[in-house]
Write a protein that holds these residues in place. Structure first.
Motif, PDB file in Angstrom:
ATOM      1  N   ASN A   3      19.725 -41.744  38.344  1.00 14.25           N
ATOM      2  CA  ASN A   3      18.671 -41.912  37.355  1.00 14.25           C
ATOM      3  C   ASN A   3      17.947 -40.582  37.147  1.00 14.25           C
ATOM      4  N   PRO A   4      17.786 -40.118  35.883  1.00 12.26           N
ATOM      5  CA  PRO A   4      17.174 -38.801  35.645  1.00 12.26           C
ATOM      6  C   PRO A   4      15.739 -38.706  36.150  1.00 12.26           C
ATOM      7  N   VAL A 103       7.602 -27.929  34.143  1.00 13.97           N
ATOM      8  CA  VAL A 103       8.712 -27.084  34.618  1.00 13.97           C
ATOM      9  C   VAL A 103       9.483 -27.768  35.738  1.00 13.97           C
ATOM     10  N   MET A 104       8.814 -28.043  36.859  1.00  9.64           N
ATOM     11  CA  MET A 104       9.494 -28.596  38.024  1.00  9.64           C
ATOM     12  C   MET A 104      10.116 -29.962  37.747  1.00  9.64           C
ATOM     13  N   ILE A 105       9.427 -30.796  36.964  1.00  8.22           N
ATOM     14  CA  ILE A 105       9.917 -32.137  36.662  1.00  8.22           C
ATOM     15  C   ILE A 105      10.409 -32.236  35.226  1.00  8.22           C
ATOM     16  N   GLY A 106       9.649 -31.664  34.293  1.00 11.22           N
ATOM     17  CA  GLY A 106       9.957 -31.830  32.875  1.00 11.22           C
ATOM     18  C   GLY A 106      11.309 -31.289  32.458  1.00 11.22           C
ATOM     19  N   ILE A 107      11.643 -30.059  32.886  1.00  9.74           N
ATOM     20  CA  ILE A 107      12.905 -29.444  32.447  1.00  9.74           C
ATOM     21  C   ILE A 107      14.132 -30.238  32.922  1.00  9.74           C
ATOM     22  N   PRO A 108      14.259 -30.534  34.221  1.00 14.16           N
ATOM     23  CA  PRO A 108      15.439 -31.307  34.630  1.00 14.16           C
ATOM     24  C   PRO A 108      15.465 -32.713  34.046  1.00 14.16           C
ATOM     25  N   VAL A 110      14.108 -33.898  31.094  1.00 12.93           N
ATOM     26  CA  VAL A 110      14.442 -33.872  29.663  1.00 12.93           C
ATOM     27  C   VAL A 110      15.883 -33.415  29.461  1.00 12.93           C
ATOM     28  N   GLY A 111      16.332 -32.430  30.265  1.00  6.73           N
ATOM     29  CA  GLY A 111      17.711 -31.968  30.154  1.00  6.73           C
ATOM     30  C   GLY A 111      18.715 -33.074  30.446  1.00  6.73           C
ATOM     31  N   LEU A 112      18.470 -33.847  31.499  1.00  9.81           N
ATOM     32  CA  LEU A 112      19.377 -34.929  31.860  1.00  9.81           C
ATOM     33  C   LEU A 112      19.316 -36.081  30.859  1.00  9.81           C
ATOM     34  N   ALA A 113      18.119 -36.379  30.367  1.00 10.12           N
ATOM     35  CA  ALA A 113      17.945 -37.551  29.510  1.00 10.12           C
ATOM     36  C   ALA A 113      18.258 -37.277  28.037  1.00 10.12           C
ATOM     37  N   TYR A 114      17.946 -36.072  27.536  1.00  5.41           N
ATOM     38  CA  TYR A 114      18.030 -35.824  26.097  1.00  5.41           C
ATOM     39  C   TYR A 114      18.867 -34.609  25.713  1.00  5.41           C
ATOM     40  N   GLY A 115      19.400 -33.892  26.704  1.00  2.90           N
ATOM     41  CA  GLY A 115      20.318 -32.804  26.413  1.00  2.90           C
ATOM     42  C   GLY A 115      19.651 -31.559  25.863  1.00  2.90           C
TER      43      GLY A 115
END
Length: 315
Positions: A3-4, A103-108, A110-115
């Motif tokens: 789960n992202p 940064v610590m949470i948002g980037i990974p 959003v990247g996993l969920a929305y590309g």
């Protein structure tokens, strides 16, 4: 596939836990916390902010959805500030209610969920996130400090205009806004940072997230969350649920939709960012409550982020 939400939050939780264990073991003494806080605030944070902003070309960014995000943030910041009495403590709590861990949470996440498309929108927000919220919070805090000095008889004869100008000056000549402004100015020159300078800045900036989160964990050893749980839970619910709801309402009311709207809502729902802890340390106010709130907000985020992401997909 993991789960992202879980895969993004677990590293944060583990780093805080490592700091907590380290503090409990006595490897980092309570007397060293202030020095470590200064290291993060005066060295690591400016390096991260300057390097991030030194490559931002403002004319290439789409700020329409970002603008509504900040309108919502300022409205909520102002509400909490007034509600809590307009003091230094109120300003720090207002920042906690509006400053996301992008940064610590948002980037990974959003990247996993929305590309990649989602990351472009997030990076647009990140490029001015600290500039807007931290600079605004700094000025508000410096005004509160100046007002407290006047009330204490430390500058009663000083004209209010001079007090405001002094606070604005202190808000700019500061470890947070100054590197952001200098970085932005450097980016507009079109020059490229020499590798011999860029590499040390990169290493210092990369150290910010882990060191700041470990420091939060160390500080937790001296904080009884149970004593602050009710207030921390209330602040976390405002940050994790009320803020994204306000962003969604404003953006939807202006006709924004699709991926950009979703990313803005999800970003608003992220747990409280580590910079808020640095501000509470810097201004020596609400340190225990902010530390407890970061822990509660991050733990609560496992549930609230999943809920917000599910609801945002329906818009």
């Amino acid at each position: 596939m993991i789960n992202p939400v879980l895969s993004s939050l677990l590293p944060v939780v583990l780093l805080v836990a490592i700091g907590f264990i380290t503090g409990r073991a006595g490897w980092i003494r309570a007397e060293a916390i202030k020095d470590l806080s200064n290291l993060v605030f005066m060295v690591l944070t400016p390096a991260l902010l300057f390097r991030t902003m030194s490559t931002v070309h403002v004319e290439q960014l789409n700020f329409k959805p970002v603008l509504m995000y900040f309108v919502a943030a300022m409205l909520l910041f102002g509400f909490v500030l007034i509600w809590q009495g307009g003091t230094r403590r109120a300003a720090v709590l207002a920042l906690a209610a509006t400053f996301s861990n992008t940064v610590m949470i948002g980037i990974p996440l959003v990247g996993l969920a929305y590309g990649q498309a989602g990351l472009v929108t997030l990076f647009t927000l990140i490029s001015v996130h600290a500039l807007m919220l931290l600079t605004f919070a700094t000025v508000v805090l410096e005004l509160a400090v100046a007002r407290e000095k006047v009330a204490a008889g430390g500058g009663g004869g000083q004209h209010m205009l001079l007090t405001v100008l002094g606070a604005v000056r202190n808000g700019i000549i500061h470890p947070v806004p100054l590197p952001i402004i200098v970085g932005l100015l450097f980016a507009q020159t079109g020059q490229v940072m020499p590798a011999v300078v860029d590499r040390p800045l990169q290493l210092l900036g990369n150290a910010f997230g882990p060191v700041a989160l470990v420091l939060v964990g160390v500080t937790l050893t001296a904080v009884r969350i149970g004593d602050h749980f009710k207030a921390a839970l209330g602040l976390s619910l405002i940050k994790n649920l009320a803020f994204p709801a306000l962003v969604a309402l404003l953006c939807w009311g202006l006709g924004l939709s699709g991926l950009q709207l979703t990313v803005m809502i999800v970003t608003a729902a992220l747990p409280i960012g580590a910079n808020v802890f640095m501000f509470s340390q810097r201004y020596q106010v609400a340190e225990e409550l902010v530390t407890a709130s970061m822990a509660v907000s991050t733990g609560l985020g496992l549930v609230t982020l999943s809920l917000v992401m599910a609801l945002a997909s329906l818009l």
